[in-house]
Structures are given as structure tokens and as C-alpha cells.
Design a protein around this motif. Structure first.
Motif, PDB file in Angstrom:
ATOM      1  N   THR B 186      -2.384 114.310  88.856  1.00 26.23           N
ATOM      2  CA  THR B 186      -3.258 114.059  87.709  1.00 26.23           C
ATOM      3  C   THR B 186      -3.236 112.571  87.400  1.00 26.23           C
ATOM      4  O   THR B 186      -2.159 111.991  87.252  1.00 26.23           O
ATOM      5  CB  THR B 186      -2.748 114.860  86.489  1.00 26.23           C
ATOM      6  N   GLY B 187      -4.435 111.967  87.325  1.00 26.47           N
ATOM      7  CA  GLY B 187      -4.493 110.529  87.027  1.00 26.47           C
ATOM      8  C   GLY B 187      -5.516 110.246  85.940  1.00 26.47           C
ATOM      9  O   GLY B 187      -6.631 110.770  85.982  1.00 26.47           O
ATOM     10  N   LEU B 188      -5.117 109.445  84.979  1.00 22.98           N
ATOM     11  CA  LEU B 188      -6.021 109.125  83.857  1.00 22.98           C
ATOM     12  C   LEU B 188      -6.341 107.637  83.841  1.00 22.98           C
ATOM     13  O   LEU B 188      -5.438 106.798  83.816  1.00 22.98           O
ATOM     14  CB  LEU B 188      -5.352 109.506  82.531  1.00 22.98           C
ATOM     15  N   LYS B 189      -7.639 107.337  83.850  1.00 31.23           N
ATOM     16  CA  LYS B 189      -8.074 105.961  83.586  1.00 31.23           C
ATOM     17  C   LYS B 189      -8.530 105.915  82.137  1.00 31.23           C
ATOM     18  O   LYS B 189      -9.536 106.518  81.785  1.00 31.23           O
ATOM     19  CB  LYS B 189      -9.245 105.545  84.473  1.00 31.23           C
ATOM     20  N   PRO B 190      -7.809 105.206  81.284  1.00 30.56           N
ATOM     21  CA  PRO B 190      -8.197 105.142  79.869  1.00 30.56           C
ATOM     22  C   PRO B 190      -9.459 104.299  79.645  1.00 30.56           C
ATOM     23  O   PRO B 190      -9.926 103.613  80.549  1.00 30.56           O
ATOM     24  CB  PRO B 190      -6.982 104.492  79.200  1.00 30.56           C
ATOM     25  N   THR B 191      -9.972 104.356  78.439  1.00 31.82           N
ATOM     26  CA  THR B 191     -11.081 103.505  78.010  1.00 31.82           C
ATOM     27  C   THR B 191     -10.706 102.041  78.225  1.00 31.82           C
ATOM     28  O   THR B 191      -9.557 101.647  77.958  1.00 31.82           O
ATOM     29  CB  THR B 191     -11.335 103.704  76.497  1.00 31.82           C
ATOM     30  N   TYR B 192     -11.671 101.232  78.683  1.00 28.48           N
ATOM     31  CA  TYR B 192     -11.405  99.792  78.820  1.00 28.48           C
ATOM     32  C   TYR B 192     -10.994  99.239  77.449  1.00 28.48           C
ATOM     33  O   TYR B 192     -11.692  99.429  76.459  1.00 28.48           O
ATOM     34  CB  TYR B 192     -12.661  99.077  79.318  1.00 28.48           C
ATOM     35  N   ASN B 216       1.021 116.384  85.925  1.00 28.94           N
ATOM     36  CA  ASN B 216       0.072 117.197  85.149  1.00 28.94           C
ATOM     37  C   ASN B 216      -0.373 116.427  83.911  1.00 28.94           C
ATOM     38  O   ASN B 216       0.134 115.328  83.632  1.00 28.94           O
ATOM     39  CB  ASN B 216       0.725 118.542  84.750  1.00 28.94           C
ATOM     40  N   ALA B 217      -1.293 116.997  83.184  1.00 34.40           N
ATOM     41  CA  ALA B 217      -1.897 116.316  82.036  1.00 34.40           C
ATOM     42  C   ALA B 217      -0.875 116.087  80.923  1.00 34.40           C
ATOM     43  O   ALA B 217      -0.918 115.066  80.226  1.00 34.40           O
ATOM     44  CB  ALA B 217      -3.079 117.138  81.508  1.00 34.40           C
ATOM     45  N   GLU B 218       0.026 117.037  80.755  1.00 39.08           N
ATOM     46  CA  GLU B 218       1.018 116.903  79.679  1.00 39.08           C
ATOM     47  C   GLU B 218       1.927 115.689  79.933  1.00 39.08           C
ATOM     48  O   GLU B 218       2.215 114.913  79.010  1.00 39.08           O
ATOM     49  CB  GLU B 218       1.843 118.181  79.584  1.00 39.08           C
ATOM     50  N   ASP B 219       2.369 115.528  81.171  1.00 43.34           N
ATOM     51  CA  ASP B 219       3.201 114.368  81.509  1.00 43.34           C
ATOM     52  C   ASP B 219       2.415 113.067  81.290  1.00 43.34           C
ATOM     53  O   ASP B 219       2.959 112.066  80.799  1.00 43.34           O
ATOM     54  CB  ASP B 219       3.662 114.430  82.972  1.00 43.34           C
ATOM     55  N   ALA B 220       1.142 113.100  81.674  1.00 45.35           N
ATOM     56  CA  ALA B 220       0.306 111.905  81.483  1.00 45.35           C
ATOM     57  C   ALA B 220       0.200 111.571  79.998  1.00 45.35           C
ATOM     58  O   ALA B 220       0.229 110.400  79.606  1.00 45.35           O
ATOM     59  CB  ALA B 220      -1.079 112.129  82.088  1.00 45.35           C
ATOM     60  N   LEU B 433     -15.728 103.726  80.264  1.00 48.96           N
ATOM     61  CA  LEU B 433     -15.338 105.031  79.703  1.00 48.96           C
ATOM     62  C   LEU B 433     -14.007 105.512  80.270  1.00 48.96           C
ATOM     63  O   LEU B 433     -13.576 105.047  81.326  1.00 48.96           O
ATOM     64  CB  LEU B 433     -16.418 106.063  80.045  1.00 48.96           C
ATOM     65  N   PRO B 434     -13.359 106.489  79.610  1.00 53.41           N
ATOM     66  CA  PRO B 434     -12.157 107.090  80.188  1.00 53.41           C
ATOM     67  C   PRO B 434     -12.529 108.229  81.146  1.00 53.41           C
ATOM     68  O   PRO B 434     -13.551 108.890  80.963  1.00 53.41           O
ATOM     69  CB  PRO B 434     -11.430 107.637  78.962  1.00 53.41           C
ATOM     70  N   GLY B 435     -11.701 108.420  82.156  1.00 56.48           N
ATOM     71  CA  GLY B 435     -11.921 109.511  83.101  1.00 56.48           C
ATOM     72  C   GLY B 435     -10.593 110.033  83.602  1.00 56.48           C
ATOM     73  O   GLY B 435      -9.621 109.277  83.718  1.00 56.48           O
ATOM     74  N   ILE B 436     -10.543 111.327  83.880  1.00 58.42           N
ATOM     75  CA  ILE B 436      -9.300 111.923  84.383  1.00 58.42           C
ATOM     76  C   ILE B 436      -9.610 112.697  85.651  1.00 58.42           C
ATOM     77  O   ILE B 436     -10.717 113.238  85.800  1.00 58.42           O
ATOM     78  CB  ILE B 436      -8.669 112.853  83.299  1.00 58.42           C
ATOM     79  N   SER B 437      -8.681 112.700  86.588  1.00 58.80           N
ATOM     80  CA  SER B 437      -8.819 113.553  87.765  1.00 58.80           C
ATOM     81  C   SER B 437      -7.665 114.549  87.757  1.00 58.80           C
ATOM     82  O   SER B 437      -6.504 114.150  87.624  1.00 58.80           O
ATOM     83  CB  SER B 437      -8.790 112.724  89.049  1.00 58.80           C
TER      84      SER B 437
END
Lengths: 477, 486
Positions: B186-192, B216-220, B433-437
């Protein structure tokens, strides 16, 4: 053929902020190399700039002082080129949207004529570091203390027509910068540096000639010399059938020589584009008005006030108003002595001469204006003559005390006792009987001789007016 | 301690099941044992890690530990870390030891996290496969002949192969989300502007953003709580309160409006990925989400816009690597020009040179209007497309990548083919924008990622959706066989 000179200036003014334009490093001059360069100034990987608000405020103050449009939304751009003292490989500057838009500066020439010089714009930017070519055995040392020092670059329209106009403009700009306190204006430390664009054209021709740019002049005198030399070079060149090349030139003020540095054909493509690390500077009216409210009286307004309030001639008023510190000194002196014209004469005369000799700024003058005013008051109330006053002034400069203390200690009080003066006059007449007969016979030129002799034996302390009166009485006896 | 989530490890530390020193030692041993196969790390900071772990243990013993105290983490070797080499995967910075700490890593260090080391990346983050590093390619633990994606490939592999429980990556055009998808994490790119860029070596300054790469999302979410925030040292960071990213994780997603951009499901999309992503969408529907088709008409134009803007910024960002003050300098320079030319020619790799040249060209007099200015206009239009779409739906979902991980060497001779692989991720950076995979399936033994894109500062919502999806699926719990399967 009659030639006309066309001159435009670009002036780099260091802003006197405590810290650099994009980093927290000190801007103090003269520190050991690279001791005032942090990770931002060294352009380490990952560093980011943050704009120093003081630099923006000072640029806005300058804009207001030259009656310019203030850019409500300005932004920084990157000017890309490689040079060892340019750590990021680009200079952060402004191009498309500078903080200060078009304005104007009024100049007064020696013949009393005035002229308005248009300012194209002024923009904020960072200074580069310095390359040190000595002491490194064929290598070059880099000192980044100056890198990131805030500058405004002021760009004029090509409105000046002689070295005299260019120098008058430069001096006026210097006086504005120091009056509003945005820079120290210390040209010997590079706080103000002038680039001069010069071209010539046949009188009456609309089109400009090809111009050259003489860079980095750091004194008014060098600027005048460099312009005169370059104008002559261009005219000689054209009259001999040659063509002026667009090029950058350097003037060496010590050797009185100039040379081409690089031709503009090899000019860099700087690839300007908006700096993505910095947000646009948005200024609202409240901010601009708040800065306007902090502006002190500007040199032009001061000059007008000196003429109106003190009855000074325009020349005196403009000379005194050019330096805010000198103008303050003058006004404090007037307060004590009560004679503006006398104070103006002495400030522009004896005082300025002394400061120049000692290479002192008025702010470092060893004589406080109260003492200086007291000295002038003693001239005005006939305690001492102007000549004796100069002697007292020297003693004051050497720290021997206040005017009254020195007059008292040295016994310099003017002799106004009629009896004493008459005795001295009689003594001189007795010693110069033949000349006195000629004077009586109508040879008025000898009057000066007799007054001079009396003053001499009185050691300058006799009141010259009284000496005159008594002599006239003796002639008609 | 084997294959545990960050949350489980946090609980283990809190209960005294193991110490931070034991945990750190466990990971250091695993790295020693297995990283020869994967090449996830450029530098392992054993000494510092054990010192930090000892300090963490003291804090835990003293009872003033936070959620993250004592938990190991790996940092992409693009964050400046004080006293530790920060190479950016480049020969030109091979000898650069940073004298200062990036804000992102500083935030996590201050939260008590223990840095295990610095992970491999495409040189200066320029790439989608982690093949262009001066330190060699990183291998995908699901298939060691396949790429892990990039540029944060080392950080993705460290987590996927359990050589770190969590890691930090950066994302300029997909560099967190795409390797997360390729490696099944799970990888999250936050808002610029949500995470400070201070101390992150710049690639495309208007696009770069740091974010967590986790199991996973919780760890992120745990990482985001410490990572995000305003930083006065970064003028582009946003002075806006930070959410508690853990607070909303369990919120039901009933009524959530999800838009599927038809442009993300075109002919270039691999059928296996299409099937996996549609299954995931059905799953979200089953959990109460409302799905509708939307359009992001300028999706394809994101590629040319990005490959002008990012190289343009990079071309000047990388000018400072000139051999003057730090980094690589050529032997016996004859003069200044020779020093510049040879230091940079010898110090940079091919892809970096390619992008510097493209960017320099795009900014040149006479080309600026045709390239850079046009690209900026496109960028504004792409942003408007997203804003229009997000006025209608809560989030946008689709595949993270058009195909699964390719074989090492398959695309690195054809840069354009590699650039096309970024089609679904680039536009998100252009819009800021933010995006998550999140992992949503497998195709021929390789993981598939579902990308969810939200409105500005909607990281909490994206993590909530990711977590809810992971409550109902087990893709994120699947692990590759570590030790090599080739």
C-alpha cells in the motif's frame, strides 16, 4: 558631426537586511570566507528557499519612494547559468512580474536645470558569491558569504544624455536609498554597483546606436570617467569608419583603462522560468499603505522644505537634502545657532571639507551638532570672527572641548573694546606714516592693508568692522 | 517478529514481547541474509539503527513512548539524513554525506522511529523501474527477474520482502503508487504541500511529494500522523491542520460515490488488471459504494505535459551538481569548462542526462512557448478536469498501472515505452491531488494495484477506503516467498 550620448543605467542595490533573501545566514560584510554560508547558501541537495519579508518590504519602500507602480502579484524566476560562485547553477530573480514597476526620479543639474529620469522597473534578486583568484596557486577559491544577499536591481530607461546627468542620477538614487534606509549605500563595499549602457548617435537621429555595457562601477568618479572614456572611444571608432560592437566592458578606475569582457553574441540563453519552490508574492493595499506610512521625508520634499522654511537657495537645499544624515545635522545646528544660511555655508564648507579629508561619514562626525551650532552662534553674536571660528573648529575636531570652552581656554574672544582697537590703529598708523598719508590722499586700495595690519597685531581677535570704522574716523580727522 | 504489520509490532513493543533492539536486530539480520537477492538497500545504517533502538527501549521503559517509538523504517535514499550518505542512486552523490536532516525523516525520527538504512531508487528518482541506479537494479520479490517499479523500488521491495516493516518513498509521477502496485503493498502519495519537501533532493519541485509505503492502509495512516504537517522551511507546504488519519479508518463507506474514468479503462489496459480492478470495484459496491462512469478527457495529455514540466524543473534543479562544492569531481580538470563537462558527463547516468537535455531544450529561447508554456496550460486543464469530476463524485478509482511488472531490461532501451506506463499516475501529480494504491489482485503471479484518487487533503478518506477494502479482502496479506524464487 555633432554626437549625442544616450545612457541607461542598471543599479544593484544591496538591501540592509539582517539575514539573506532566502536563508537565515547573516549578511554582515567582511567575515572570514564561507562562515556566513549555511546549507541553503551552499545549495546542498534538498534545500529550499524561503523569502525574507524584510527584503520585500524594502523593495516596496523603494518603489513608493520613486513613485512607482507596486506589483501586487510578483514572482521569482530562475536565471540559469553555470559559474563557480553561483551555487545553485541559477540565480533566483524576477523577470516577467517584478515587485516594482515603472517610476521616475528627478535630478537637478549644476546649471539648475531639472530633468525626470524614468525607471523601467526594479526587481528583487539574490547576489552571487565571490571568486578569489589570489593565494590559491593557479586555482580559484570560492567565498559564498555574499551569496544570497538581497538586492534590488533598478533599471532605468535610456534617458540620460551625458556623464553629468548619469552621475546626478546615480547620486540622487544613492540619496533616496540611504534616506529611506533600505541600504547603507556604502559603495566601497559594493553595496551599490552601477552598470552603464552607453551608445552614441548623430544629433537629431531617432534611432539608438549600438550600445556597450560597462559593468560594476562602484564610485561616482569612476562612473564619470568610464562614461567619458567610452563615449570618446565610440565616437572615434565611428568617425574612423568603424562600428561599435555590442559588448560588455570593464573599467579599471585605478589604471584609467577599459577593456571588452565578452561580446554579447556569445550571450547565454538563461532559460528563465518561474521558480517552483517559491509562491508568488501577493501584496494588498493595506500592506503597501502601511509601508508608505513608514517612509521618512524624501530628498526632494526635504529640498523644497529647506528652501521654504529656511530660505536657502536651491543649490544649498539640494546639497544638504541629498544625505539624510547631513540634513539632520544641519537642522540641529540651525536650532542652536538660529541662522540657516550660516549653518548651510558651514555644513557645506568647513564641515564637509573636514569629513572628506578624514574620510568620515557625517554619522561618524566627532563634533556633535549642538557644539557645531554653538560655534556658529559665537560668530553670529560677534564673540569671534569667522577666521577665528575655523581655528576653534579645528580644536573641536581634535576633541579639545565645546566651542565656548575652547574660546575661553585659548583667549580667542574678539576684541570689541573701542579704546584697545584705537590704540592698535594708532600704532599701525605711526609705523606706516607715508602710506597713511597716501590713504588720506584718496588711495582707497590701502584700506585693506591697514585693516590687515591691525588684525595681524590683534592676532585676529579685533572686530574687523570696528577696525574699519576707527580707521575711517582717523582718515577724516 | 516475522511478517508482522507495523501495528502488530507496535503492540509487541508496548507489551514487552520484544524490545526495539531485538526487533531492529531481526531486520538487520534479514537484510544481511536476503538483500543480496533484491538490492533494496544502498546503505544499511546498522550502527545508527542500534543506537536509536537502544534510545527507544529506554523511552519505552520510561513509559514515554508513542505509537511509533522503536519501530524500524527504511528511507528512500533521496531524503537527506544527517551524517549518512545520501546518494540519490547517483555516482555524482556517491561521496555525499548530508550535514542536515530532511523534515520528513526528522519528523519520523522524532516520533522514535529507527532508520534501518537508505533504499535504492532510479537515479534522482527518474524512472519507473529502479534499473537506472548507480548501485544496480532492484529486483521484485514476486519474481526476481521482474522490476519492482520505480522510482521508489527499493522502499517498495523492503516492505514487500519484509526487510523493513514500513518505508518512506517519494512520488513525482507515480513513484510511490506504481512500485507499491508492482510489489503488492500500500502506497500513499499525499496532496502536494501536505508533507514538507525540505531535505528531499528535488527532481520536479512542483510535483514531488513524500509518502508512506506500507503493508496496509492502517500502517500508512500511523506514519502519516507523524509525517504530515506544515513546515516553515518549505514555502510550498500548506499551513493547514493535520487530520488524525487513524480516526476515520473504520468509518463505513456506505453511500461513497466512486467515479470510474472511462479513459483509465482503454485498450492499453492489461485484461488481467482490468478484471482485478473491476472485481475490486464490485467489492466496494458490495460494501455500499455507489459507482458511476466519469470522464477525464485530458488523461493522455498528462504524459507529454509531465515529460516537459518534470524535466524542465529537473534540468535546473540538477545544475548544482557541478563538482565545485561537493559530490563527484572529474580527475585533473584542465579548466572550468572541462571540470563542468567531465564531472557531469561522468557523474550522471543516461536517463538523467536525457531528462536534463529534454528540460533544457523545453526552456530554451524560442521553444519555451511551444513546450513549457503549453505544458503549463495543459496542466491547468488537467487540474480542471479533476475538479469537475470531483464535484460530482467523492473519489476516483481505477488501475494504478496499465500492466503488471515487466522483466528487467525489457523497457529500459525504449524510454517512451516506459513513460507510457505512467499514464494513470502522472495526472494526479500534475493536479497536486492525493492518491493511494492498494493491492487488489494478481496477474500471472504478480500483484495488481487499485488506485484511488481523492480531492485535496482527503488523505484520511483515501486511507479509510483502503482500510475498509482491506477489511474485506486479503490481497494485502499475501507475501512473496522470500529467499528467491528464480
Amino acid at each position: 558631426m555633432q554626437w549625442e550620448t544616450v545612457i541607461g543605467l542598471e543599479i544593484h542595490v544591496q538591501l540592509s537586511t539582517q539575514t539573506k533573501i532566502f536563508s537565515g545566514s547573516s549578511t554582515q560584510f567582511g567575515a572570514e570566507p564561507n562562515t556566513q554560508a549555511n546549507e541553503v547558501d551552499l545549495a546542498l541537495p534538498g534545500i529550499l528557499p524561503v523569502v525574507n519579508e524584510q527584503a520585500v518590504a524594502k523593495a516596496v519602500a523603494f518603489g513608493l519612494a520613486i513613485d512607482a507602480e507596486i506589483g501586487k502579484k510578483s514572482f521569482f524566476e530562475r536565471k540559469n547559468y553555470f559559474y563557480p560562485d553561483l551555487p545553485k547553477g541559477y540565480q533566483t530573480t524576477q523577470l516577467e512580474a517584478p515587485v516594482v514597476g515603472p517610476g521616475h526620479v528627478e535630478i537637478t543639474l549644476d546649471n539648475g536645470e531639472t530633468k525626470s529620469i524614468r525607471i523601467h522597473h526594479a526587481h528583487l534578486e539574490e547576489d552571487a558569491g565571490k571568486s578569489l583568484h589570489e593565494d590559491f596557486h593557479g586555482m580559484t577559491g570560492i567565498d559564498l558569504n555574499r551569496a544570497g544577499t538581497p538586492l534590488i536591481e533598478v533599471v532605468t530607461e535610456p534617458d540620460m544624455r551625458s556623464a553629468e546627468e548619469a552621475v546626478a542620477f546615480a547620486k540622487k538614487l544613492h540619496s533616496i536609498v540611504t534616506a529611506i534606509g533600505i541600504g547603507d549605500g556604502d559603495m566601497s563595499q559594493g553595496s551599490m554597483r552601477f552598470d552603464v549602457n552607453i551608445s552614441v548617435r548623430p544629433k537629431g537621429q531617432e534611432e539608438y546606436g549600438t550600445r556597450t555595457e560597462t559593468k560594476n562601477l562602484n564610485s561616482f568618479k569612476f562612473m564619470e570617467e568610464a562614461i567619458e572614456m567610452e563615449v570618446e572611444r565610440q565616437i572615434d571608432l565611428i568617425e574612423d569608419g568603424g562600428k561599435v560592437r555590442q559588448e560588455t566592458r570593464l573599467y579599471n578606475g585605478d589604471k584609467k583603462t577599459a577593456r571588452a569582457m565578452r561580446s554579447k553574441e556569445e550571450a547565454n540563453d538563461y532559460r528563465y522560468f518561474p521558480c517552483p519552490d517559491l509562491l508568488p508574492i501577493i501584496l494588498d493595499d493595506d500592506y503597501i499603505e502601511a509601508i508608505r506610512a513608514t517612509l521618512p521625508e524624501l530628498p526632494d520634499a526635504k529640498e523644497k522644505r529647506f528652501m521654504a522654511d529656511y530660505g536657502l537657495p536651491q543649490y544649498d537645499a539640494s546639497v544638504l537634502a541629498a544625505s539624510a544624515a547631513m540634513a539632520d545635522y544641519f537642522e540641529q545646528t540651525v536650532k542652536v545657532c538660529g541662522d540657516a544660511k550660516l549653518a548651510a555655508n558651514w555644513c557645506m564648507g568647513e564641515l564637509s571639507k573636514f569629513l572628506n579629508q578624514q574620510e568620515l561619514d557625517i554619522s561618524a562626525c566627532p563634533i556633535p551638532p549642538e557644539n557645531f551650532g554653538q560655534l556658529l552662534a559665537r560668530i553670529k553674536d560677534d564673540t569671534i570672527s569667522g577666521k577665528i571660528a575655523k581655528q576653534v573648529f579645528q580644536a573641536m575636531a581634535e576633541g579639545e572641548g565645546s566651542a565656548d570652552e575652547i574660546i575661553e581656554a585659548k583667549g580667542l574672544k574678539q576684541v570689541t573694546d573701542t579704546g584697545a582697537i584705537e590704540a592698535m590703529v594708532d600704532e599701525i598708523i605711526a609705523a606706516n606714516q607715508a602710506q597713511f598719508e597716501e590713504l588720506k590722499g584718496g588711495k582707497d586700495k590701502l584700506m585693506g592693508f591697514f585693516v590687515g595690519q591691525v588684525m595681524k597685531i590683534s592676532k585676529g581677535q579685533a572686530n574687523p568692522g570696528q577696525v574699519n570704522q576707527i580707521l575711517k574716523k582717523k582718515i577724516s580727522e | 517478529m516475522e511478517n508482522k504489520t507495523l501495528k502488530q509490532l507496535s503492540a509487541g513493543l508496548a507489551s514487552g514481547e520484544f524490545s526495539s533492539t531485538e526487533l531492529t536486530r531481526h531486520y538487520l539480520d534479514k537484510i544481511k541474509q536476503h538483500d543480496g537477492t533484491y538490492n533494496a538497500y544502498i546503505t544499511v545504517t546498522e550502527e545508527q539503527a542500534l543506537a536509536a533502538a537502544k534510545q527507544a527501549d529506554e523511552q519505552i521503559a520510561a513509559g514515554n513512548a508513542g505509537d511509533l517509538t522503536g519501530l524500524p523504517i527504511a528511507y528512500k535514499d533521496l531524503f537527506c539524513t544527517q551524517g549518512v550518505r545520501t546518494s540519490c542512486g547517483s555516482k555524482i552523490l556517491d561521496n555525499f554525506v548530508s550535514p542536515y536532516e530532511s523534515t520528513a525523516t526528522d519528523n519520523l525520527n522524532k516520533a522514535g522511529m529507527v532508520m534501518l538504512g537508505k533504499t535504492n531508487l532510479d537515479e534522482f528518482a527518474m524512472g519507473s523501474s529502479t534499473e537506472s541506479s548507480y548501485y544496480g537494479a532492484t529486483r521484485n520479490p514476486w519474481d526476481t527477474d521482474a522490476v519492482p517499479g520505480g522510482s521508489s523500488g527499493g522502499s517498495a521491495v523492503a516492505v514487500a520482502a519484509d526487510l523493513a516493516p514500513v518505508s518512506l518513498g517519494t512520488d513525482t509521477g507515480g513513484s510511490i503508487r506504481q512500485p507499491a502496485a508492482f510489489c503488492g503493498i500500500t502506497g500513499l502519495k499525499p496532496t502536494y504541500g501536505r508533507v514538507s519537501r525540505w531535505g528531499m533532493v528535488a527532481y520536479g519541485s512542483s510535483l514531488d511529494q513524500a509518502g508512506p509505503m506500507a503493508q496496509n492502509a492502517e500502517d500508512a495512516a500511523m506514519i502519516m500522523n507523524a509525517l504530515a504537517g506544515f513546515d516553515a522551511k518549505d514555502s510550498t507546504s500548506m499551513d493547514k491542520p493535520v487530520d488524525n488519519y487513524l480516526a476515520d479508518l473504520n468509518k463505513p463507506i456506505k453511500g461513497l460515490k466512486i467515479g470510474l474514468p472511462k479513459e483509465f479503462f482503454g485498450d492499453s489496459l492489461d485484461d488481467g488488471i482490468r478484471a482485478a480492478v473491476m472485481d475490486a470495484v464490485k467489492q466496494l459496491e458490495a460494501q455500499g459504494a455507489i459507482v458511476k462512469e466519469i470522464s477525464l478527457p485530458r488523461t493522455e495529455l498528462a504524459i507529454p505535459a509531465y515529460y516537459i514540466i518534470a524535466p524542465a524543473e529537473a534540468s535546473t534543479n540538477l545544475s548544482r551538481f557541478d563538482g565545485v562544492r561537493y559530490g563527484y569531481r572529474c580527475e585533473d580538470p584542465q579548466d572550468l569548462a572541462d571540470m563542468y563537462i567531465r564531472s557531469r558527463s561522468e557523474g550522471f547516468g543516461a536517463e538523467v542526462k536525457r531528462r536534463i537535455l529534454v528540460g533544457t531544450y523545453a526552456l530554451s529561447a524560442g521553444y519555451y512557448d511551444a513546450y513549457y508554456r503549453k505544458a503549463q496550460q495543459l496542466r491547468r486543464m488537467i487540474k480542471q478536469d479533476f475538479q469537475a469530476a470531483l464535484a460530482d463524485v467523492d473519489v476516483i478509482a481505477g488501475p494504478t498501472t496499465p500492466s503488471p511488472a515487466w522483466k528487467i531490461g525489457a523497457k529500459n532501451q525504449d524510454p517512451v515505452a516506459m513513460y507510457l506506463e505512467d499514464i494513470y499516475t502522472l495526472s494526479v501529480n500534475l493536479a497536486g491531488l492525493p492518491g493511494i494504491s492498494v493491492p487488489c489482485g494478481m496477474k500471472d503471479g504478480l500483484p495488481v494495484g487499485l488506485q484511488i484518487i481523492g480531492d485535496y487533503f482527503s488523505e484520511a478518506k483515501l486511507l479509510n477506503i483502503g482500510h475498509q477494502f482491506q477489511q474485506a479482502t486479503d490481497w494485502h496479506t499475501r507475501k512473496p516467498t522470500v529467499g528467491g524464487n528464480s
